[in-house]
Design an enzyme around this catalytic site. Structure first.
Site, PDB file in Angstrom:
ATOM      1  N   CYS A   1      43.073  42.803  45.299  1.00 16.99           N
ATOM      2  CA  CYS A   1      42.255  42.316  44.187  1.00 16.99           C
ATOM      3  C   CYS A   1      40.750  42.397  44.435  1.00 16.99           C
ATOM      4  O   CYS A   1      39.958  42.054  43.551  1.00 16.99           O
ATOM      5  CB  CYS A   1      42.646  40.891  43.857  1.00 16.99           C
TER       6      CYS A   1
ATOM      7  N   HIS B   1      36.551  33.975  41.834  1.00 15.04           N
ATOM      8  CA  HIS B   1      37.811  34.722  41.823  1.00 15.04           C
ATOM      9  C   HIS B   1      38.834  33.957  40.993  1.00 15.04           C
ATOM     10  O   HIS B   1      39.513  34.545  40.153  1.00 15.04           O
ATOM     11  CB  HIS B   1      38.293  34.942  43.253  1.00 15.04           C
TER      12      HIS B   1
ATOM     13  N   GLU C   1      38.652  28.124  47.170  1.00 18.25           N
ATOM     14  CA  GLU C   1      37.387  28.569  46.582  1.00 18.25           C
ATOM     15  C   GLU C   1      36.571  27.392  46.057  1.00 18.25           C
ATOM     16  O   GLU C   1      35.339  27.382  46.181  1.00 18.25           O
ATOM     17  CB  GLU C   1      37.641  29.577  45.468  1.00 18.25           C
TER      18      GLU C   1
ATOM     19  N   LYS D   1      39.148  34.442  34.456  1.00 18.83           N
ATOM     20  CA  LYS D   1      40.513  34.972  34.377  1.00 18.83           C
ATOM     21  C   LYS D   1      41.332  34.291  33.288  1.00 18.83           C
ATOM     22  O   LYS D   1      42.353  34.822  32.853  1.00 18.83           O
ATOM     23  CB  LYS D   1      41.187  34.878  35.736  1.00 18.83           C
TER      24      LYS D   1
ATOM     25  N   HIS E   1      44.475  38.081  35.350  1.00 17.15           N
ATOM     26  CA  HIS E   1      44.089  38.659  36.642  1.00 17.15           C
ATOM     27  C   HIS E   1      44.369  40.152  36.578  1.00 17.15           C
ATOM     28  O   HIS E   1      45.524  40.581  36.595  1.00 17.15           O
ATOM     29  CB  HIS E   1      44.876  38.003  37.763  1.00 17.15           C
TER      30      HIS E   1
ATOM     31  N   PHE F   1      44.761  39.983  48.546  1.00 17.40           N
ATOM     32  CA  PHE F   1      45.821  39.773  49.517  1.00 17.40           C
ATOM     33  C   PHE F   1      45.403  40.343  50.870  1.00 17.40           C
ATOM     34  O   PHE F   1      44.609  41.276  50.964  1.00 17.40           O
ATOM     35  CB  PHE F   1      47.097  40.481  49.061  1.00 17.40           C
TER      36      PHE F   1
END
Length: 401
Positions: free
Chosen positions: A165, A293, A304, A322, A327, A385
């Protein structure tokens, strides 16, 4: 710590997502606090969830000259390239520098694997791919970049970045290095990912997909909503576009903590943030807005939120978008960079759509609804990831001059 970089002009940029085609569609949706998620009717088998599907992809075949590249992912790429005059801007840059002096770097997590899935669902009696899918180039991880290079007529360095991502955020860093080293004079960066069974059922197998629209940083969040998108930007030296917004810094890290879970103290994310601030030559106190994110997964949002709370002053605004787009995986970095650039241009802090009951870990930095205020410097976070992390720093032209 790294030394500050020479800023680059973001002389053109565009995004296509579930919010619509092009920047104006995105701005309209952000201003209205209107998301683009819908119930899933895409997957080949039932999967109760919400997705960020782009309208019109099925009705936008590639031109005859590019028909060999026909597949859904490349269709979305072509649809995205045709927004906001981006094709004309690249053509002008190609005429100015030469096709061999413009790099192409695109991020993706699955490329055109959807076409390969279709091929396996339609195998011939002898076990071979159907005739219409006997096109090896579309079944390769480099399909997207090879197609866009052909579509744009570019002959410079061509690189596919696939770091989950963070893919289409890391391409900005690659572009800066090539331009700084004098290997190219400009770069087209971006990313494209389309919905496919591998993604939908893969993330569902990891128990990360929410049955409801995703709610980033909400106390009751249940997981992610997967989307698709295409986005592109043209990076040049500042003298080519002195009034354009600037890429002023970036940070990258790979903490390799876990295949799918972030480091519990946000080590990799913090390293990327620190490097981005250092390369931009700024302090955290100078940041006006952060596009987070913020996937709405339990651990990502927890880590985060803690990073924002300990690193930034209360006046810095932060939100995830998002909830608007879903996403978009390998395209998340470029779509959220485009939204960040729109925020700088418009003086708009997008609200954190879906965060109706803020997680207790969220500090005063979080903007739960739209805010209008002058914005000079903004960051965009992308965490993937495997601990693949990136943070981009942008500024208005007059700030970075």
């Amino acid at each position: 710590m790294p030394d500050p970089i020479v800023p680059l002009a973001v002389s053109a940029y565009t995004a296509t997502s579930a919010l619509g085609h092009g920047l104006q569609a995105h701005l309209d949706a952000l201003l209205a606090e209107r998301g683009g998620l819908r119930p899933n009717a895409f997957s080949s088998a039932s999967l109760p969830c919400w997705i960020g599907q782009v309208d019109g992809v099925e009705d936008a075949p590639l031109p005859a000259s590019l028909a060999a590249w026909e597949c859904r992912n490349n269709r979305l790429a072509w649809l995205g390239l045709n927004q906001d005059g981006f094709l004309d801007r690249v053509a002008a840059a190609r005429a100015r520098y030469g096709a061999g002096r413009i790099a192409l770097m695109l991020g993706t997590s699955t490329a055109s694997i959807g076409a390969t899935e279709e091929g396996y669902r339609r195998l011939d009696a002898d076990g071979g791919l159907p005739d219409d899918l006997l096109r090896p180039a579309i079944h390769a991880p480099h399909s997207l970049c090879a197609f866009v290079a052909a579509a744009l007529g570019l002959e410079g360095p061509c690189l596919t970045v696939s770091t989950a991502c963070s893919s289409s955020a890391k391409v900005f860093a690659n572009a800066e290095r090539l331009i700084r080293l004098g290997l190219v004079d400009a770069a087209v960066v971006g990313g494209v990912d389309t919905l496919c069974d591998s993604v939908l059922f893969g993330f569902n197998a990891l128990e990360l997909v929410s049955p409801d629209p995703c709610t980033p940083f909400d106390a009751d969040r249940r997981g992610i909503s997967i989307g698709e998108a295409a986005g592109f930007a043209l990076l040049e030296r500042v003298d080519a576009a002195p009034d354009a917004p600037r890429l002023i810094g970036y940070g990258e890290s790979t903490d390799a903590h876990h295949m799918s879970t972030p480091h519990p103290e946000g080590l990799g994310a913090e390293l990327a943030l620190r490097d981005a601030l250092a390369r931009a030559g700024i302090t955290a106190a100078q940041v006006d807005y952060i596009n987070l994110h913020g996937t709405a997964s339990q651990k990502n949002d927890e880590v985060e939120a803690a990073l924002v709370s300990r690193s930034f002053e209360p006046h810095t605004r932060a939100s995830s978008t998002k909830g608007f787009t879903g996403h978009t995986l390998g395209a998340a970095g470029i779509v959220e960079a485009a939204i960040t650039l729109l925020a700088l241009r418009e003086g708009l802090v997008p609200g954190n759509l879906g965060g109706n009951t803020p997680d207790p870990g969220c500090g005063p930095q979080f903007a739960w609804h739209n805010e209008h205020r002058p914005l000079r410097i903004a960051l965009s976070n992308s965490f993937g990831f495997g601990g693949n992390n990136a943070c981009l720093a942008f500024a208005r032209a007059e700030v970075a001059a």
